[in-house]
Scaffold this motif. Structure first.
Motif, PDB file in Angstrom:
ATOM      1  N   GLU A   7      -2.389  -7.185   0.054  1.00 33.04           N
ATOM      2  CA  GLU A   7      -1.280  -6.573   0.765  1.00 33.04           C
ATOM      3  C   GLU A   7      -1.819  -5.928   2.032  1.00 33.04           C
ATOM      4  O   GLU A   7      -2.933  -5.408   2.062  1.00 33.04           O
ATOM      5  N   ARG A   8      -1.001  -5.976   3.090  1.00 32.84           N
ATOM      6  CA  ARG A   8      -1.451  -5.515   4.399  1.00 32.84           C
ATOM      7  C   ARG A   8      -0.796  -4.181   4.743  1.00 32.84           C
ATOM      8  O   ARG A   8       0.409  -4.000   4.566  1.00 32.84           O
ATOM      9  N   VAL A   9      -1.613  -3.271   5.269  1.00 35.79           N
ATOM     10  CA  VAL A   9      -1.139  -1.937   5.634  1.00 35.79           C
ATOM     11  C   VAL A   9      -1.427  -1.685   7.107  1.00 35.79           C
ATOM     12  O   VAL A   9      -2.576  -1.804   7.552  1.00 35.79           O
ATOM     13  N   VAL A  11      -2.085   1.009   9.638  1.00 36.48           N
ATOM     14  CA  VAL A  11      -2.513   2.412   9.652  1.00 36.48           C
ATOM     15  C   VAL A  11      -2.574   2.874  11.094  1.00 36.48           C
ATOM     16  O   VAL A  11      -3.437   2.452  11.860  1.00 36.48           O
ATOM     17  N   LEU A  26      -8.276   2.480   1.517  1.00 32.38           N
ATOM     18  CA  LEU A  26      -7.479   1.252   1.428  1.00 32.38           C
ATOM     19  C   LEU A  26      -8.362   0.015   1.307  1.00 32.38           C
ATOM     20  O   LEU A  26      -8.132  -0.857   0.460  1.00 32.38           O
ATOM     21  N   PHE A  31      -7.061  -3.619  -0.076  1.00 30.87           N
ATOM     22  CA  PHE A  31      -5.983  -3.894   0.868  1.00 30.87           C
ATOM     23  C   PHE A  31      -6.544  -4.468   2.169  1.00 30.87           C
ATOM     24  O   PHE A  31      -7.708  -4.247   2.504  1.00 30.87           O
ATOM     25  N   VAL A  33      -6.220  -4.087   6.151  1.00 34.82           N
ATOM     26  CA  VAL A  33      -5.819  -2.984   7.021  1.00 34.82           C
ATOM     27  C   VAL A  33      -5.718  -3.460   8.467  1.00 34.82           C
ATOM     28  O   VAL A  33      -6.625  -4.119   8.983  1.00 34.82           O
ATOM     29  N   CYS A  80       3.284  -6.929   7.645  1.00 35.46           N
ATOM     30  CA  CYS A  80       2.718  -5.823   6.865  1.00 35.46           C
ATOM     31  C   CYS A  80       3.616  -5.502   5.665  1.00 35.46           C
ATOM     32  O   CYS A  80       4.835  -5.605   5.736  1.00 35.46           O
ATOM     33  N   ASP A  81       2.986  -5.094   4.582  1.00 36.40           N
ATOM     34  CA  ASP A  81       3.725  -4.666   3.392  1.00 36.40           C
ATOM     35  C   ASP A  81       4.032  -3.175   3.440  1.00 36.40           C
ATOM     36  O   ASP A  81       5.027  -2.722   2.866  1.00 36.40           O
ATOM     37  N   TYR A  82       3.164  -2.428   4.118  1.00 34.75           N
ATOM     38  CA  TYR A  82       3.315  -0.972   4.189  1.00 34.75           C
ATOM     39  C   TYR A  82       2.915  -0.486   5.586  1.00 34.75           C
ATOM     40  O   TYR A  82       2.155  -1.144   6.294  1.00 34.75           O
ATOM     41  N   MET A  84       1.337   3.180   7.131  1.00 34.60           N
ATOM     42  CA  MET A  84       0.833   4.537   6.918  1.00 34.60           C
ATOM     43  C   MET A  84       0.749   5.175   8.308  1.00 34.60           C
ATOM     44  O   MET A  84      -0.176   4.907   9.071  1.00 34.60           O
ATOM     45  N   MET A 241       1.707   5.670  -1.379  1.00 30.61           N
ATOM     46  CA  MET A 241       2.146   4.369  -0.875  1.00 30.61           C
ATOM     47  C   MET A 241       2.528   3.415  -2.004  1.00 30.61           C
ATOM     48  O   MET A 241       3.491   2.645  -1.895  1.00 30.61           O
TER      49      MET A 241
END
Length: 342
Positions: A7-9, A11, A26, A31, A33, A80-82, A84, A241
């Motif tokens: 999964e991609r975050v 930041v 992460l 993850f 990033v 991206c999944d999330y 931050m 998250m």
């Protein structure tokens, strides 16, 4: 842990004190990033810093974003999944104009949320602060249900900026169409200490420890508030998250007891450091200094503060046990001393 398909975050503010630790956490948890920087020259510095901390950076990429510009945000969030969102101006000193700090804080938060909405991310985690909860309180206990009055003349510009940014973010999320499933969480840290990744100690909290160790703070302000170690804070960001029950929560990220600058100095003195002073500056002295010193002016609203935090919800939700302030300050001082002597 992340699933086999990474999964991609996104930041934001990855090159900062908190951002670097969150990126480390992460990446170590599996993850992918995508870190944002204001200047792509910072990317190499981040790579070197994380690699030196034994972090596998093969799944780290960079994008250039500015909190005050729309350019690039949708592209940065795409895939991206999330998100931050950590980037935000931080300084104790009041700026020359409020807009210098408030505009990027508020607009940056909204840009991150709009990008998340457009990209269909699962959840956005916003780094806020306990100052958005504790307001102009001097004593007592505050918690996640408390809000600072942003119209109060007793608060600093930084406090106002964090409060307005978080308020704007919650309002944005509350007004999302029912068809949008994007979730939202805030993490509200106390005073953040702990060892930095890399050799940059120009940030506000690192500068305080640096000045203490060098004997450049002969007097410390009469202020006590809850603190948190940056390593514990990074873990909380990731938990906020991915934990389903965290959705819609304000996560108070701080120890429960207040810690004062004098106590910090005493911890350092007990460790054998010669520079720290435990002498408390009289309030009238700081009020006088505030007439011509913007950093002193930024502290006025906190003079005499001795606040505790109700972190029961954080402990319960995540099974969280923070490091002691003593350990955090000791580790901070050790890291800063090593950097000073390089």
């Amino acid at each position: 842990m992340a699933q086999n398909i990474r999964e991609r975050v996104l930041v934001t503010g990855i090159s900062g004190f908190i951002g670097l630790h969150c990126a480390k956490e992460l990446l170590n948890q599996g993850f992918e990033v995508r870190g944002s920087v204001r200047d792509m020259k910072k990317a190499d510095e981040v790579l070197i810093t994380l690699a030196a901390a034994s972090v596998d950076t093969r799944h780290l990429t960079f994008v250039q974003l500015d909190l005050t510009s729309d350019e690039g945000w949708n592209d940065a969030a795409e895939g991206c999944d999330y998100i931050m969102h950590i980037a935000s101006p931080f300084t104790i000193a009041n700026p020359k104009t409020e807009a210098e700090m408030i505009t990027p804080a508020v607009e940056g938060s909204l840009r991150a949320l709009r990008a998340g909405e457009n990209a269909g991310v699962k959840r956005v985690v916003l780094t806020s602060s306990i100052v958005a909860m504790m307001g102009s309180m001097k004593t007592g206990t505050f918690g996640p249900s408390d809000w600072t009055d942003s119209s109060s003349s007793a608060i600093s510009t930084y406090t106002k900026s964090k409060t307005l940014a978080e308020r704007a973010a919650w309002e944005f999320v509350e007004n999302l169409p029912d068809s949008n499933t994007m979730e939202f969480v805030t993490v509200n840290p106390g005073g953040v200490f702990g060892p930095p990744l890399g050799t940059n100690i120009t940030g506000q909290t690192m500068a305080i420890v640096d000045q203490m160790l060098n004997g450049k703070l002969p007097l410390v302000p009469n202020i006590a508030f809850p603190m948190v170690d940056v390593r514990d804070l990074a873990v909380l960001h990731v938990q906020a998250m991915i934990t389903p029950k965290a959705n819609g929560k304000r996560i108070l990220a701080a120890g429960s007891a207040p810690s004062s600058f004098a106590e910090m100095a005493q911890i350092l003195k007990d460790e054998g450091y010669k520079g720290p002073s435990t002498r408390i500056a009289p309030d009238f002295f700081l009020r006088f200094m505030s007439l011509f010193d913007r950093e002193a002016k930024g502290m006025l609203g906190m003079l005499g503060m001795n606040l505790s935090a109700d972190n029961a919800a954080t402990r319960s939700l995540f099974g969280w046990t923070p490091r002691s302030v003593k350990q955090s300050i000791q580790d901070t001082a050790k890291a800063v001393s090593l950097i000073q002597n390089q």
